[in-house]
Enzyme design. Structure first.
Site, PDB file in Angstrom:
ATOM      1  N   PRO A  82       0.816  -1.217   0.000  1.00  0.00           N
ATOM      2  CA  PRO A  82       0.000   0.000   0.000  1.00  0.00           C
ATOM      3  C   PRO A  82       0.852   1.272   0.000  1.00  0.00           C
ATOM      4  CG  PRO A  82      -0.937  -1.603   1.473  1.00  0.00           C
ATOM      5  CD  PRO A  82       0.378  -2.169   1.010  1.00  0.00           C
ATOM      6  N   CYS A  83       0.493   2.187  -0.892  1.00  0.00           N
ATOM      7  CA  CYS A  83       1.277   3.411  -1.056  1.00  0.00           C
ATOM      8  C   CYS A  83       0.790   4.554  -0.165  1.00  0.00           C
ATOM      9  CB  CYS A  83       1.269   3.854  -2.518  1.00  0.00           C
ATOM     10  SG  CYS A  83      -0.362   4.276  -3.136  1.00  0.00           S
ATOM     11  N   GLN A  84      -0.391   4.425   0.446  1.00  0.00           N
ATOM     12  CA  GLN A  84      -0.932   5.521   1.240  1.00  0.00           C
ATOM     13  C   GLN A  84       0.013   6.007   2.341  1.00  0.00           C
ATOM     14  OE1 GLN A  84      -2.490   2.708   0.427  1.00  0.00           O
ATOM     15  NE2 GLN A  84      -4.630   3.066  -0.115  1.00  0.00           N
TER      16      GLN A  84
END
Length: 165
Positions: free
Chosen positions: A88-90
């Site tokens: 996940p890049c968040q």
């Protein structure tokens, strides 16, 4: 030929290779699609049901709706030669809160654990550009952990638009 027809022909899933590609944080299967078009069988893991449904509707491999954690037991682990994924890049995105490793969504410990336990011949992960910006120190830690496992690491920033995507 229309571009969409061209892409559908070039990226047609076809399984011709014996090894299995494990796709962690698979989303709707973008990375898996490329590997399937190159002839590899894929197994994906994703926790968003609609993304899992899209993957399973469009690819030959199977994607499981599963929230991953360190120590997860992957099926057919002795046949997995390649691990791919998009943690996940968040936690790292400029648009988000940029909490990095303090964010519960940080998937890099899960990715590193899978590589450590399954010892694939090759692995590949992708993330946002800010991982080489504000969070470069964390990327350096991730890469150092993977190097400790004996892998030769190469990393670079790519723009998908430069590759016809």
């Amino acid at each position: 030929m229309k571009f969409v027809n061209y892409i559908n022909e070039v990226l047609k899933p076809q399984i011709t290779e014996d090894c299995i590609v494990l796709d962690l944080f698979a989303g709707c299967g973008g990375l898996s699609l490329g590997f399937e078009a190159a002839g590899f069988r894929t197994i994906g893991y994703e926790m968003v049901p609609s993304a899992v449904a899209t993957y399973n509707n469009n690819l030959k491999g199977e994607c499981y709706c599963q929230k991953l954690e360190v120590g997860f037991e992957y099926p057919e682990s002795n046949k997995i030669d390649i691990i791919i994924g998009g943690p996940p890049c968040q936690p790292f995105s400029r648009i988000g809160n940029q909490m990095g490793m303090e964010d519960a969504r940080d998937g890099f410990p899960i990715f590193i654990d899978a590589v450590k336990r399954l010892q694939p011949k090759v692995f590949l992960f992708e993330n946002v550009q800010n991982l080489v910006g504000r969070h470069k120190w964390y990327l350096d830690l991730v890469l150092a952990e993977l190097r400790k496992l004996g892998y030769i690491i190469e990393s670079q920033v790519l723009n998908a638009v430069n590759y016809g995507v």
